[in-house]
Design an enzyme around this catalytic site. Structure first.
Site, PDB file in Angstrom:
ATOM      1  N   LEU A 182      15.439  37.047  39.995  1.00 39.53           N
ATOM      2  CA  LEU A 182      16.014  36.162  41.030  1.00 39.53           C
ATOM      3  C   LEU A 182      14.929  35.937  42.204  1.00 39.53           C
ATOM      4  O   LEU A 182      14.857  34.704  42.706  1.00 39.53           O
ATOM      5  CB  LEU A 182      17.121  36.240  41.715  1.00 39.53           C
ATOM      6  N   GLY A 225       9.995  40.765  46.044  1.00 35.93           N
ATOM      7  CA  GLY A 225       9.983  41.260  47.482  1.00 35.93           C
ATOM      8  C   GLY A 225       8.520  42.173  47.499  1.00 35.93           C
ATOM      9  O   GLY A 225       7.896  42.284  46.532  1.00 35.93           O
ATOM     10  N   GLY A 226       8.448  42.808  48.803  1.00 39.27           N
ATOM     11  CA  GLY A 226       7.293  43.560  48.883  1.00 39.27           C
ATOM     12  C   GLY A 226       7.116  44.923  47.977  1.00 39.27           C
ATOM     13  O   GLY A 226       6.166  45.125  47.636  1.00 39.27           O
ATOM     14  N   GLY A 246       9.498  45.471  45.146  1.00 40.38           N
ATOM     15  CA  GLY A 246      10.055  45.146  43.813  1.00 40.38           C
ATOM     16  C   GLY A 246      10.931  43.877  43.768  1.00 40.38           C
ATOM     17  O   GLY A 246      10.527  42.853  44.395  1.00 40.38           O
ATOM     18  N   LYS A 273      18.337  44.840  43.542  1.00 43.10           N
ATOM     19  CA  LYS A 273      17.157  44.859  44.098  1.00 43.10           C
ATOM     20  C   LYS A 273      16.647  46.227  43.474  1.00 43.10           C
ATOM     21  O   LYS A 273      17.234  47.271  43.733  1.00 43.10           O
ATOM     22  CB  LYS A 273      17.327  44.863  45.433  1.00 43.10           C
ATOM     23  N   ASP A 278      12.771  41.418  60.115  1.00 44.56           N
ATOM     24  CA  ASP A 278      12.115  40.710  58.955  1.00 44.56           C
ATOM     25  C   ASP A 278      12.823  39.171  58.653  1.00 44.56           C
ATOM     26  O   ASP A 278      12.878  39.229  57.574  1.00 44.56           O
ATOM     27  CB  ASP A 278      11.955  41.483  58.015  1.00 44.56           C
TER      28      ASP A 278
END
Length: 449
Positions: free
Chosen positions: A151, A154-155, A157, A173, A270
């Site tokens: 989907l 990210g940083g 994974g 995730k 973030d």
């Protein structure tokens, strides 16, 4: 207490004359040397001696009464103190147990429907109040982490779509936690999301652990992230003016909850369009709390600067100072993305980039230029007054000086009147019709040449 009562009984049973001489507590008199004073006393007339004996007896009785009274009072005081001690010892214990039960119950509100509905989910333990799901089930539900199930990324994974045995879709995730920073982010996100429950914050359903690889299982958001919707293949075509305002409103509500209602307050740290997820109805929810801070006390010397280029507030870059106003700055960037359809940082040449703030600021404050820089997808579809208001909010949010930026609560109250009632605001359909007339609006599209 029993010893004190026994001593009192012994005292009460002793002869009266025991108390005639201070310091003597023996049951029989001890022989003592004859002193000149005692010799003089024996030489006194018998009447005087008898009077002295009577006086001594009266003194003994008086002393006994005083001792009994004092002993009784002492026993009563000790009993009262003992009762109070027992009471207060039990009270905190009960309240603590009750508090723990309430806390666990609150944390489990979001998880209870998930666990009760899907009996086939195999749990191997608990991480605090978060269920740990068997790794094999995570592996099977993602088709061995097949690429077609990805989907996003990210940083540390990727995020996969997973279908559990009950035909229930979730997002998984996958984090590679070989580094200390990655491990810390995993722990931080699980810990915070297990305590946070809000309509506009992603719901944590569980986690899984397989060696250095950790998994966070969350609710699936069918329309992905805001970044993909705005800058992906569709280029924001599914996001109407009011739908964009709805997303901005939902995001502000999520941030307000973190800043104003969490104890201690939470700074997301973030916030960006890729961390704003959209469900099937385009309701927005904040996600990715790996860099979130549960309070505002950071040690600048021990703090590793993090965040995403284009969203990081100037004071954080310069001084490492992270506050709720840092989130407000990032929110202002997201608002500009929704308004202009541009990325936070865009390349102007192979070796040079330009931020959305630098490019847009001169035009945002000029009412004659503002309509020309709006995202073409929504251009000419909104009331000019509303456009100016949203632009003004964005300009305030991205001020270089933190003290000039508004609180997220003020931002929220500024946007609510601009969003239709059915989308969570207070704007009525009649107000929309009165203000927007596409056929005669000054924002009507001009003929193309």
């Amino acid at each position: 207490m029993i010893i004190l009562l026994l001593l009192l009984l012994v005292i009460l049973r002793e002869p009266i004359w025991v108390f005639a001489t201070p310091g003597r507590l023996l049951s029989s008199p001890l022989p003592s040397p004859i002193s000149p004073i005692s010799s003089a006393l024996t030489a006194l007339p018998s009447g005087i001696h008898a009077g002295n004996e009577e006086h001594r007896m009266n003194s003994n009785k008086k002393m006994l009464i005083e001792l009994v009274g004092a002993g009784t009072s002492l026993v009563a005081v000790i009993l009262c103190l003992l009762c109070l001690w027992i009471h207060y010892r039990k009270l905190p214990s009960k309240s603590k147990r009750k508090s723990c039960k309430n806390s666990d119950a609150e944390k489990g509100v979001a998880l209870a429907p998930f666990l009760s509905k899907f009996n086939s989910i195999r749990l191997v333990g608990m991480k605090g109040s978060v269920p740990i799901i068997e790794y094999k089930q995570i592996e099977n539900s993602t088709n061995n982490f097949r690429e077609s199930n990805i989907l996003g990324q990210g940083g540390f994974g990727r995020v996969y779509k997973a279908r559990l045995e009950d035909n229930f879709d979730v997002a998984v995730k996958k984090l590679h936690c070989q580094t200390q920073n990655a491990e810390r982010e995993f722990e931080n996100e699980v810990d915070l999301l297990s305590k946070i429950q809000h309509t506009n914050v992603i719901s944590l359903l569980g986690c899984s652990i397989n060696g250095d690889t950790k998994f966070i299982v969350c609710e699936l958001m069918q329309n992905g992230c805001l970044e993909t919707q705005l800058h992906g293949p569709s280029h924001g075509s599914a996001l109407t003016w009011h739908r964009r305002l709805k997303i901005a409103l939902d995001t502000a509500r999520g941030l307000e909850y973190l800043h104003e209602h969490c104890r201690p307050p939470v700074i997301h740290g973030d916030l960006k369009s890729s961390n704003i997820l959209l469900d099937a109805d385009f309701n927005a929810k904040l996600s990715d709390f790996g860099l979130a801070v549960a309070d505002g006390s950071q040690n600048k010397n021990n703090m590793k600067l993090s965040g995403t280029l284009g969203y990081v507030a100037p004071e954080y870059l310069l001084d490492g100072k992270l506050t709720d106003k840092s989130d407000v700055y990032a929110y202002g960037i997201v608002l500009l993305e929704l308004l202009l359809g541009r990325r936070p940082v865009e390349k102007t040449s192979p070796a040079q980039c330009q931020s959305i703030v630098t490019w847009a600021m001169p035009q945002l404050t000029d009412r004659s230029k503002l309509p020309n820089i709006v995202d073409p997808v929504i251009k000419n579809t909104m009331d000019l007054k509303h456009l100016y208001q949203v632009a003004a909010v964005a300009v305030l949010c991205v001020q270089p000086e933190p003290s000039y930026r508004p609180l997220i609560t003020d931002v929220l109250h500024s946007l609510i009147p601009l969003v239709p009632i059915e989308l969570g605001g207070t704007l009525t359909i009649s107000q929309v019709k009165e203000r927007v007339h596409p056929a005669h609006s000054p924002l009507s599209p001009t003929p193309s040449h």
